[in-house]
Enzyme design. Sequence first.
Site, PDB file in Angstrom:
ATOM      1  N   MET A  30      44.158  44.718  52.286  1.00 32.85           N
ATOM      2  CA  MET A  30      45.404  44.302  51.479  1.00 32.85           C
ATOM      3  C   MET A  30      46.483  46.521  51.291  1.00 32.85           C
ATOM      4  O   MET A  30      47.092  46.536  50.640  1.00 32.85           O
ATOM      5  CB  MET A  30      45.545  44.146  50.348  1.00 32.85           C
ATOM      6  CG  MET A  30      45.968  42.016  50.658  1.00 32.85           C
ATOM      7  SD  MET A  30      46.024  41.524  49.001  1.00 32.85           S
ATOM      8  CE  MET A  30      45.506  42.010  47.818  1.00 32.85           C
ATOM      9  N   ALA A  32      46.311  50.345  50.452  1.00 31.21           N
ATOM     10  CA  ALA A  32      45.646  50.574  49.321  1.00 31.21           C
ATOM     11  C   ALA A  32      44.443  51.348  49.367  1.00 31.21           C
ATOM     12  O   ALA A  32      43.133  51.137  48.524  1.00 31.21           O
ATOM     13  CB  ALA A  32      46.104  50.446  47.549  1.00 31.21           C
ATOM     14  N   HIS A  37      36.899  50.570  51.624  1.00 26.85           N
ATOM     15  CA  HIS A  37      37.771  49.889  53.101  1.00 26.85           C
ATOM     16  C   HIS A  37      36.600  50.834  53.844  1.00 26.85           C
ATOM     17  O   HIS A  37      36.241  49.741  55.458  1.00 26.85           O
ATOM     18  CB  HIS A  37      39.223  49.286  52.998  1.00 26.85           C
ATOM     19  CG  HIS A  37      39.629  49.358  51.932  1.00 26.85           C
ATOM     20  ND1 HIS A  37      40.510  49.991  51.194  1.00 26.85           N
ATOM     21  CD2 HIS A  37      40.127  47.828  51.818  1.00 26.85           C
ATOM     22  CE1 HIS A  37      40.772  49.115  50.503  1.00 26.85           C
ATOM     23  NE2 HIS A  37      40.949  47.756  50.969  1.00 26.85           N
ATOM     24  N   GLN A  61      48.183  35.102  47.859  1.00 28.52           N
ATOM     25  CA  GLN A  61      47.324  35.053  47.059  1.00 28.52           C
ATOM     26  C   GLN A  61      47.337  35.486  45.299  1.00 28.52           C
ATOM     27  O   GLN A  61      46.284  35.637  44.968  1.00 28.52           O
ATOM     28  CB  GLN A  61      46.028  35.875  47.286  1.00 28.52           C
ATOM     29  CG  GLN A  61      46.563  37.687  48.098  1.00 28.52           C
ATOM     30  CD  GLN A  61      45.198  38.214  49.130  1.00 28.52           C
ATOM     31  OE1 GLN A  61      45.429  37.520  50.325  1.00 28.52           O
ATOM     32  NE2 GLN A  61      43.995  38.523  48.125  1.00 28.52           N
ATOM     33  N   ASP A 151      34.154  41.342  46.090  1.00 33.02           N
ATOM     34  CA  ASP A 151      34.400  40.141  46.254  1.00 33.02           C
ATOM     35  C   ASP A 151      33.946  39.104  46.547  1.00 33.02           C
ATOM     36  O   ASP A 151      33.732  38.309  47.939  1.00 33.02           O
ATOM     37  CB  ASP A 151      35.424  39.858  46.850  1.00 33.02           C
ATOM     38  CG  ASP A 151      36.845  41.304  46.169  1.00 33.02           C
ATOM     39  OD1 ASP A 151      37.205  41.125  45.140  1.00 33.02           O
ATOM     40  OD2 ASP A 151      37.513  42.128  46.857  1.00 33.02           O
ATOM     41  N   LEU A 185      34.559  50.265  44.001  1.00 32.85           N
ATOM     42  CA  LEU A 185      35.842  50.827  43.886  1.00 32.85           C
ATOM     43  C   LEU A 185      36.132  49.710  44.619  1.00 32.85           C
ATOM     44  O   LEU A 185      36.246  48.646  44.584  1.00 32.85           O
ATOM     45  CB  LEU A 185      35.492  51.386  45.742  1.00 32.85           C
ATOM     46  CG  LEU A 185      35.260  52.558  45.320  1.00 32.85           C
ATOM     47  CD1 LEU A 185      34.873  53.341  46.747  1.00 32.85           C
ATOM     48  CD2 LEU A 185      35.047  53.804  44.614  1.00 32.85           C
TER      49      LEU A 185
HETATM   50  O1  PAF Z   1      39.937  41.499  50.213  1.00 29.95           O
HETATM   51  C1  PAF Z   1      41.427  41.773  50.039  1.00 29.95           C
HETATM   52  O2  PAF Z   1      41.401  42.278  50.080  1.00 29.95           O
HETATM   53  C2  PAF Z   1      41.959  40.459  50.449  1.00 29.95           C
HETATM   54  O3  PAF Z   1      41.853  39.250  49.767  1.00 29.95           O
HETATM   55  C3  PAF Z   1      42.010  40.188  51.821  1.00 29.95           C
HETATM   56  C4  PAF Z   1      40.892  39.844  52.275  1.00 29.95           C
HETATM   57  C5  PAF Z   1      42.568  41.283  53.242  1.00 29.95           C
HETATM   58  C6  PAF Z   1      42.894  39.072  51.740  1.00 29.95           C
HETATM   59  O4  PAF Z   1      44.453  38.872  52.065  1.00 29.95           O
END
Ligand code: PAF
Length: 279
Positions: A30, A32, A37, A61, A151, A185
């Site tokens: 998403m 940022a 990442h 979400q 997550d 993070l």
């Molecule tokens: O983990 C995230 O950043 C979000 O939940 C994802 C998997 C990109 C879905 O919008």
Amino acid sequence: MHIITSPMALKDLVTQWHQQGERIGLTPTMGALHDGHLALIRALTGKASRKIVTLFVNPTQFNNAEDFHLYPRQHEADIALLQKTGEVDALYIPHKEDMYPQGFSTKIFVSQFDTMLCGADRPGHFEGVATVVTKLFLQTQADIAAFGEKDYQQLCLIRRLVKDLNIPVEILAVPTQREVDGLALSSRNRRLTPEQRRQATQLPAALHACLIDLRHQHPLSEALARCHTTLEKAGFIVHYLDLRKEETLEIAEKAEPHTRLFVAASLGNIRLIDNMPIF
Ligand code: PAF
């Protein structure tokens, strides 16, 4: 790095790649972007010959409108960062209208994981995640996709979703990346005030202390209670603090291999989550 905003252009590119025998690796984000990442993107090296990153702040979400509006957006900086890595072949930034066309009425509900832990106090959150991730799998035709263990519930839910719907994508779990002081993070960390940022280090510290207690055979209820108190004293509102089984996320009765501590706790209106394996 190709920058693509339309599903048709993406379809053309990924079809061409597949015809050339390439294996496509996906990192959904998403934006940022931070080192967490980048670790997901790096983890695909050697497992995919083409890498796609998606950037979409998915409105469905967010169960809270303020959280959606406050979510950090820095597309220019994200693009520059990805370009600098030299590791990404395509960045897909879809328009909201393509992801959720007028009259959109399809939702994916993964019942096993939807309402527990974060699902309990974020109603609709995981439906939004499952729906958008399914769309991203279909649009990118990814062969493998990387998701962070930070997550963890999202990771379990996506594994279930892929299995249940026979989506031909391999799910790659990537360990949580942490700051030097242990804080996991997260794009949300940028919203912490300097004082909250200092307090936030107590979250991994308390979780780690609990983990050590459990490894030393302290009774589970006492270890959890001590951790709860530590977090409250540090200024957190604790939403949950549980020991759970890694695969099913059911409550675990005792600390053993394949169990994990899970926590969600807020500082002001910023909700942080973390988890650690016991062994
Ligand atoms: O983990 C995230 O950043 C979000 O939940 C994802 C998997 C990109 C879905 O919008």
